[in-house]
Motif scaffolding. Sequence first.
Motif, PDB file in Angstrom:
ATOM      1  N   VAL A  45       0.811  -1.222   0.000  1.00 18.28           N
ATOM      2  CA  VAL A  45       0.000   0.000   0.000  1.00 18.28           C
ATOM      3  C   VAL A  45       0.846   1.275   0.000  1.00 18.28           C
ATOM      4  O   VAL A  45       0.307   2.385  -0.036  1.00 18.28           O
ATOM      5  CB  VAL A  45      -0.980   0.025   1.200  1.00 18.28           C
ATOM      6  N   ASP A  46       2.162   1.129  -0.001  1.00 15.09           N
ATOM      7  CA  ASP A  46       3.028   2.322   0.053  1.00 15.09           C
ATOM      8  C   ASP A  46       2.781   3.300  -1.097  1.00 15.09           C
ATOM      9  O   ASP A  46       2.800   4.518  -0.878  1.00 15.09           O
ATOM     10  CB  ASP A  46       4.514   1.921   0.084  1.00 15.09           C
ATOM     11  N   PRO A  47       2.573   2.813  -2.332  1.00 18.42           N
ATOM     12  CA  PRO A  47       2.340   3.791  -3.406  1.00 18.42           C
ATOM     13  C   PRO A  47       1.107   4.664  -3.147  1.00 18.42           C
ATOM     14  O   PRO A  47       1.099   5.837  -3.536  1.00 18.42           O
ATOM     15  CB  PRO A  47       2.157   2.916  -4.648  1.00 18.42           C
ATOM     16  N   ASP A  48       0.092   4.111  -2.492  1.00 17.11           N
ATOM     17  CA  ASP A  48      -1.053   4.956  -2.136  1.00 17.11           C
ATOM     18  C   ASP A  48      -0.673   5.959  -1.047  1.00 17.11           C
ATOM     19  O   ASP A  48      -1.098   7.113  -1.069  1.00 17.11           O
ATOM     20  CB  ASP A  48      -2.238   4.102  -1.679  1.00 17.11           C
ATOM     21  N   MET A  49       0.142   5.530  -0.110  1.00 15.11           N
ATOM     22  CA  MET A  49       0.622   6.439   0.946  1.00 15.11           C
ATOM     23  C   MET A  49       1.456   7.569   0.344  1.00 15.11           C
ATOM     24  O   MET A  49       1.404   8.708   0.798  1.00 15.11           O
ATOM     25  CB  MET A  49       1.537   5.684   1.920  1.00 15.11           C
ATOM     26  N   ARG A  50       2.234   7.195  -0.670  1.00 20.28           N
ATOM     27  CA  ARG A  50       3.128   8.180  -1.290  1.00 20.28           C
ATOM     28  C   ARG A  50       2.338   9.340  -1.883  1.00 20.28           C
ATOM     29  O   ARG A  50       2.852  10.421  -2.097  1.00 20.28           O
ATOM     30  CB  ARG A  50       3.961   7.473  -2.361  1.00 20.28           C
ATOM     31  N   ARG A  51       1.077   9.104  -2.149  1.00 21.24           N
ATOM     32  CA  ARG A  51       0.245  10.152  -2.732  1.00 21.24           C
ATOM     33  C   ARG A  51       0.011  11.297  -1.758  1.00 21.24           C
ATOM     34  O   ARG A  51      -0.350  12.392  -2.157  1.00 21.24           O
ATOM     35  CB  ARG A  51      -1.092   9.570  -3.185  1.00 21.24           C
ATOM     36  N   TYR A  52       0.233  11.036  -0.482  1.00 20.45           N
ATOM     37  CA  TYR A  52       0.101  12.117   0.501  1.00 20.45           C
ATOM     38  C   TYR A  52       1.332  13.014   0.497  1.00 20.45           C
ATOM     39  O   TYR A  52       1.297  14.129   0.984  1.00 20.45           O
ATOM     40  CB  TYR A  52      -0.081  11.537   1.915  1.00 20.45           C
ATOM     41  N   ALA A  53       2.433  12.477  -0.038  1.00 19.25           N
ATOM     42  CA  ALA A  53       3.699  13.203   0.043  1.00 19.25           C
ATOM     43  C   ALA A  53       4.160  13.772  -1.295  1.00 19.25           C
ATOM     44  O   ALA A  53       4.896  14.737  -1.338  1.00 19.25           O
ATOM     45  CB  ALA A  53       4.776  12.271   0.602  1.00 19.25           C
ATOM     46  N   LEU A  54       3.735  13.149  -2.383  1.00 15.88           N
ATOM     47  CA  LEU A  54       4.316  13.472  -3.693  1.00 15.88           C
ATOM     48  C   LEU A  54       3.235  13.814  -4.704  1.00 15.88           C
ATOM     49  O   LEU A  54       2.378  12.990  -5.014  1.00 15.88           O
ATOM     50  CB  LEU A  54       5.001  12.209  -4.233  1.00 15.88           C
ATOM     51  N   LYS A  55       3.341  14.985  -5.276  1.00 15.42           N
ATOM     52  CA  LYS A  55       2.373  15.401  -6.301  1.00 15.42           C
ATOM     53  C   LYS A  55       2.437  14.504  -7.537  1.00 15.42           C
ATOM     54  O   LYS A  55       1.447  14.257  -8.188  1.00 15.42           O
ATOM     55  CB  LYS A  55       2.696  16.831  -6.728  1.00 15.42           C
ATOM     56  N   GLU A  56       3.632  14.043  -7.866  1.00 19.75           N
ATOM     57  CA  GLU A  56       3.839  13.272  -9.102  1.00 19.75           C
ATOM     58  C   GLU A  56       3.286  11.859  -8.996  1.00 19.75           C
ATOM     59  O   GLU A  56       3.287  11.116  -9.979  1.00 19.75           O
ATOM     60  CB  GLU A  56       5.335  13.152  -9.425  1.00 19.75           C
ATOM     61  N   GLU A  57       2.848  11.464  -7.796  1.00 22.41           N
ATOM     62  CA  GLU A  57       2.522  10.054  -7.606  1.00 22.41           C
ATOM     63  C   GLU A  57       1.206   9.643  -8.287  1.00 22.41           C
ATOM     64  O   GLU A  57       1.117   8.569  -8.885  1.00 22.41           O
ATOM     65  CB  GLU A  57       2.463   9.740  -6.101  1.00 22.41           C
ATOM     66  N   ALA A  58       0.184  10.483  -8.184  1.00 29.48           N
ATOM     67  CA  ALA A  58      -1.166  10.068  -8.600  1.00 29.48           C
ATOM     68  C   ALA A  58      -1.238   9.461 -10.006  1.00 29.48           C
ATOM     69  O   ALA A  58      -1.825   8.387 -10.181  1.00 29.48           O
ATOM     70  CB  ALA A  58      -2.132  11.240  -8.467  1.00 29.48           C
ATOM     71  N   PRO A  59      -0.654  10.104 -11.046  1.00 32.51           N
ATOM     72  CA  PRO A  59      -0.833   9.552 -12.405  1.00 32.51           C
ATOM     73  C   PRO A  59      -0.190   8.187 -12.620  1.00 32.51           C
ATOM     74  O   PRO A  59      -0.471   7.541 -13.627  1.00 32.51           O
ATOM     75  CB  PRO A  59      -0.147  10.589 -13.309  1.00 32.51           C
ATOM     76  N   ARG A  60       0.632   7.754 -11.681  1.00 32.14           N
ATOM     77  CA  ARG A  60       1.271   6.433 -11.828  1.00 32.14           C
ATOM     78  C   ARG A  60       0.283   5.297 -11.602  1.00 32.14           C
ATOM     79  O   ARG A  60       0.616   4.134 -11.835  1.00 32.14           O
ATOM     80  CB  ARG A  60       2.426   6.298 -10.824  1.00 32.14           C
ATOM     81  N   HIS A  61      -0.912   5.632 -11.117  1.00 35.53           N
ATOM     82  CA  HIS A  61      -1.873   4.589 -10.719  1.00 35.53           C
ATOM     83  C   HIS A  61      -2.973   4.345 -11.746  1.00 35.53           C
ATOM     84  O   HIS A  61      -3.833   3.503 -11.516  1.00 35.53           O
ATOM     85  CB  HIS A  61      -2.512   4.957  -9.375  1.00 35.53           C
ATOM     86  N   TYR A  62      -2.991   5.099 -12.826  1.00 43.73           N
ATOM     87  CA  TYR A  62      -4.103   4.937 -13.781  1.00 43.73           C
ATOM     88  C   TYR A  62      -3.696   5.427 -15.159  1.00 43.73           C
ATOM     89  O   TYR A  62      -2.641   6.057 -15.333  1.00 43.73           O
ATOM     90  CB  TYR A  62      -5.344   5.724 -13.303  1.00 43.73           C
ATOM     91  N   ILE A  63      -4.533   5.146 -16.154  1.00 41.56           N
ATOM     92  CA  ILE A  63      -4.428   5.817 -17.446  1.00 41.56           C
ATOM     93  C   ILE A  63      -5.843   5.985 -18.000  1.00 41.56           C
ATOM     94  O   ILE A  63      -6.599   5.019 -18.107  1.00 41.56           O
ATOM     95  CB  ILE A  63      -3.520   5.053 -18.446  1.00 41.56           C
ATOM     96  N   ASP A  64      -6.189   7.225 -18.298  1.00 41.73           N
ATOM     97  CA  ASP A  64      -7.512   7.501 -18.888  1.00 41.73           C
ATOM     98  C   ASP A  64      -7.392   7.275 -20.389  1.00 41.73           C
ATOM     99  O   ASP A  64      -7.350   8.226 -21.175  1.00 41.73           O
ATOM    100  CB  ASP A  64      -7.915   8.955 -18.635  1.00 41.73           C
ATOM    101  N   ILE A  65      -7.367   6.032 -20.775  1.00 37.66           N
ATOM    102  CA  ILE A  65      -7.025   5.716 -22.163  1.00 37.66           C
ATOM    103  C   ILE A  65      -8.071   6.261 -23.138  1.00 37.66           C
ATOM    104  O   ILE A  65      -7.745   6.617 -24.279  1.00 37.66           O
ATOM    105  CB  ILE A  65      -6.790   4.185 -22.334  1.00 37.66           C
ATOM    106  N   ASP A  66      -9.325   6.370 -22.683  1.00 35.81           N
ATOM    107  CA  ASP A  66     -10.376   6.857 -23.591  1.00 35.81           C
ATOM    108  C   ASP A  66     -10.214   8.342 -23.933  1.00 35.81           C
ATOM    109  O   ASP A  66     -10.826   8.828 -24.883  1.00 35.81           O
ATOM    110  CB  ASP A  66     -11.791   6.558 -23.055  1.00 35.81           C
ATOM    111  N   HIS A  67      -9.347   9.029 -23.200  1.00 31.66           N
ATOM    112  CA  HIS A  67      -9.043  10.413 -23.586  1.00 31.66           C
ATOM    113  C   HIS A  67      -8.485  10.462 -25.010  1.00 31.66           C
ATOM    114  O   HIS A  67      -8.650  11.455 -25.718  1.00 31.66           O
ATOM    115  CB  HIS A  67      -8.026  11.020 -22.617  1.00 31.66           C
ATOM    116  N   TYR A  68      -7.809   9.400 -25.416  1.00 26.85           N
ATOM    117  CA  TYR A  68      -7.124   9.390 -26.713  1.00 26.85           C
ATOM    118  C   TYR A  68      -8.032   8.919 -27.858  1.00 26.85           C
ATOM    119  O   TYR A  68      -7.547   8.651 -28.952  1.00 26.85           O
ATOM    120  CB  TYR A  68      -5.858   8.529 -26.624  1.00 26.85           C
TER     121      TYR A  68
END
Length: 321
Positions: free
Chosen positions: A56-79
Amino acid sequence: MRRTVCFILLLTLPLLAQSWGFFGHKRINRLAVYTLPSELMGFFKEHIDFISDHAVDPDMRRYALKEEAPRHYIDIDHYGEDAFERVPKRWDSAVSKFTEDTLQAYGIVPWHVNRMYYRLVEAFRRKDAAYVLKTASDLGHYIADAHVPLHTTENYNGQLTNQHGIHGFWESRLPELYADDYDFFVGRAQLLSSPLESIWKAVEQSHAAVDSVLDMERSLTINYPSDEKYAFDQRGNAVVNTYSRGFSADYHHMLNGMVERRIRRSIIVIGSFWYSAWVEAGQPDMDTPIDPAVLEAIEQERKEMEAKKAKNGIFGRAHEG
Ligand SMILES: [Zn+2]
């Protein structure tokens, strides 16, 4: 009345803050250890609590790092409609075509998984046991996220179709209610010929399920007594307002094993990534001692991330993991 609503929201939000739920990620990483061949399983088994706890550390890292959130998803339908053809699978080509800012804005999970994979290969090569454990457990988290359909769409929380809350419902509440009945015998880890292709395949399969995830919830809602869709439910020491057990059971039944299939797939794919990284590194003997100071530093980092949770809240999507 307003106070009641706020109270409910406050209690409901933490439920939605983690992909697969903390419980799900920990379990998925733990089970992935059992897919490994015996030469590698010994090392992972010895540290199975670490691999599970730190899932669960990558979710915790979201409290500390702005760059973390996009590492968890891709909105592929945007493309667009033919996104899987349009978006280059390789990072450099995708950056050239769309710019890094655009990629970061719509999520980078497949590329980040690939990057973590090569970090793991390097850690194995150095026989850096502590870093292998840390990287392997992080990698497990991102791979598991890529298996969640709602981690692959702009409509990630049903916010575009008036289905707010469906993200946490599908990935946290359903597994918490039903995972004990799932069959977690998933077989043996496989050697991957292209980790990048494999994670893109996972994203594509997840995305193929998005319409079902949303459509089934919508059609069930239409036919469901509106005062029975949500109910108060005990969660630990708190009472939360969430999807009722009846509605959850009916939705889970309609999904016809989808949640179980995506979790099973996550487990085998994680094991296959770990195994392939070890093979690519030349199958090092991991019977090396771990410096307790390094493990202590990793634990310390996590405590600091948790402390930042109170200070910063979460960066990026509040419902996401
Ligand atoms: Zn996540």
